[in-house]
Design a protein around this motif. Structure first.
Motif, PDB file in Angstrom:
ATOM      1  N   SER A 129      28.470  41.296  35.524  1.00 48.04           N
ATOM      2  CA  SER A 129      28.885  40.697  36.801  1.00 48.04           C
ATOM      3  C   SER A 129      28.944  41.717  37.927  1.00 48.04           C
ATOM      4  N   SER A 153      31.209  44.086  38.084  1.00 52.51           N
ATOM      5  CA  SER A 153      32.624  44.333  38.365  1.00 52.51           C
ATOM      6  C   SER A 153      33.224  45.443  37.512  1.00 52.51           C
ATOM      7  N   ASN A 162      28.475  41.830  44.795  1.00 50.99           N
ATOM      8  CA  ASN A 162      28.986  43.041  44.160  1.00 50.99           C
ATOM      9  C   ASN A 162      27.963  44.172  44.183  1.00 50.99           C
ATOM     10  N   ARG A 170      35.713  44.686  44.728  1.00 54.98           N
ATOM     11  CA  ARG A 170      35.040  43.494  44.207  1.00 54.98           C
ATOM     12  C   ARG A 170      36.047  42.511  43.618  1.00 54.98           C
ATOM     13  N   PRO A 171      35.610  41.264  43.388  1.00 56.08           N
ATOM     14  CA  PRO A 171      36.472  40.302  42.705  1.00 56.08           C
ATOM     15  C   PRO A 171      36.884  40.856  41.336  1.00 56.08           C
ATOM     16  N   PRO A 172      38.097  40.570  40.855  1.00 57.25           N
ATOM     17  CA  PRO A 172      39.054  39.591  41.415  1.00 57.25           C
ATOM     18  C   PRO A 172      39.992  40.157  42.472  1.00 57.25           C
ATOM     19  N   THR A 173      39.826  41.436  42.852  1.00 54.91           N
ATOM     20  CA  THR A 173      40.685  41.999  43.894  1.00 54.91           C
ATOM     21  C   THR A 173      40.515  41.249  45.204  1.00 54.91           C
ATOM     22  N   PRO A 194      38.261  37.697  47.078  1.00 58.67           N
ATOM     23  CA  PRO A 194      37.610  36.451  46.659  1.00 58.67           C
ATOM     24  C   PRO A 194      36.128  36.646  46.341  1.00 58.67           C
ATOM     25  N   LYS A 195      35.634  35.818  45.452  1.00 55.11           N
ATOM     26  CA  LYS A 195      34.223  35.865  45.060  1.00 55.11           C
ATOM     27  C   LYS A 195      33.334  35.712  46.293  1.00 55.11           C
TER      28      LYS A 195
END
Length: 373
Positions: free
Chosen positions: A12, A14, A320, A341-344, A346-347
């Motif tokens: 992903s 992340s 990302n 990046r998410p989840p820090t 929003p997507k």
């Protein structure tokens, strides 16, 4: 099972890793010797980079117990009194960190007729505190106070206490809350308590560096006024300013305080020295304000829109992979900027987050970004 989950994180874009770093003033030095200007920390006043405040001699390095046993040294009591006096409030209470504070306060104060209403973008620690409280909670759209009031109109008759939770300066967007408007809303609902986390405003906002509440004249109207020592003050720990009865209740019910070893007296002594110096750091605050405004204007001129009204300035890139790519390009040019990046966040809103400081000019950074656009 765990390897499968790690594979999903990697695919992903992340994946996060802990990377050993050496700090050298305003610079970061990596394991392979690469030296970069640091734009990813929270040393907003540049105190950690300067290192000109020292307070260790004569203070113990270990507290050895919780504050309720033998860890509540006189230096901690003195700092709490100084903080309360500076704010003109009855009491203050020190916590080991902002996370301890935000996960501990609300669960200690709620009862079965409590509702929590929080801004959609409050920090993860505040969200964890809401969930640990075990009471109902609702979220209002970020900085949308009309949405907040609709929730209050719909719910206020059913609850004896409602806690509104916001940040003053938001850590990922760099925008600010309208504290005066929030206070006006609170006045219309007698059961409302206002909880404001000033983590990213303490030190850098207000004439004496006491935060956005000082700047907006709302200190006396905020029930739970929170701040941290680990950012602009370049130390460790956090505090809440409140009424004395609230402090006494927290001492008796706040699990993150009761069951944690207290901060070492040496750390508290250093924090006290910085706190005492804070009102005199107006030049640093003005310099940070000037550079922040200059950098925001530069990004807007380049067609990059951002919500920031502060020294935290995001460059939202969306995917990302794009955020990682641009961060690596800036690092090659000598600027330590990290992808968020998410989840820090929003997507679809992966970004670079520039944390400006009073010790790091932005001219070179702007030239580097200009070369990438």
């Amino acid at each position: 099972m765990f390897e499968q989950r790690m594979g999903e994180i990697t695919r992903s874009g992340s994946l996060r890793m802990l990377k050993p770093l050496t700090h050298s003033g305003a610079y970061i030095v990596t394991e392979d010797g690469k030296r970069m200007l640091n734009f990813s920390g929270n040393d907003y006043l540049g105190l950690a980079a300067r290192g000109d405040i020292r307070q260790l001699e004569g203070f113990d390095m270990g507290s050895t117990s919780s504050a309720l046993l033998t860890g509540y040294y006189d230096v901690m009591a003195d700092l709490e009194k100084q903080i309360a006096k500076q704010f003109g409030r009855e009491a203050a209470l020190i916590f080991n960190s902002g996370y301890h504070m935000n996960t501990g306060i609300v669960p200690a104060l709620v009862h079965d007729k409590t509702l929590i209403v929080a801004d959609k973008l409050v920090h993860a620690s505040m969200i964890d505190g809401m969930k640990l409280s075990g009471v109902p909670y609702e979220r209002f759209r970020h900085n949308d106070l009309s949405h907040l009031e609709k929730i209050l109109q719909r719910k206020s008759a059913s609850y004896r206490m409602i806690i509104i939770m916001v940040e003053s300066v938001y850590s990922m967007d760099g925008d600010v809350s309208d504290l005066k408007a929030l206070v006006e809303i609170k006045r219309r609902y007698p059961q409302v308590m206002l909880y404001v986390d000033e983590a990213h405003a303490v030190g850098v906002r207000g004439a004496r560096g006491l935060g956005l509440a000082e700047e907006t004249g709302t200190v006396s109207d905020i029930d739970l006024l929170c701040g941290t020592f680990g950012k602009a003050l370049a130390s460790m720990g956090a505090y809440v300013v409140c009424d004395d009865v609230v402090r006494r209740l927290l001492v008796n019910r706040c699990r993150s305080l009761i069951f944690s070893t207290a901060l070492p007296p040496s750390v508290i002594a250093y924090t006290r020295a910085v706190w005492q110096a804070l009102p005199g750091m107006q030049n640093e605050r003005l310099r940070l304000q000037e550079w922040s405004g200059k950098f925001r204007q530069f990004l807007v001129h380049k067609g990059i829109s951002m919500p920031s009204e502060s020294h935290i300035i995001p460059w939202i890139l969306g995917e990302n992979s794009k955020a990682v790519e641009v961060a690596e390009q800036l690092q090659k040019l000598g600027y330590y900027v990290l992808p968020i990046r998410p989840p820090t966040v929003p997507k679809g809103t992966a970004r670079l987050r520039f944390s400006l400081t009073a010790e790091t000019p932005v001219d070179g950074l702007m030239e580097a970004i200009d070369s990438l656009i």
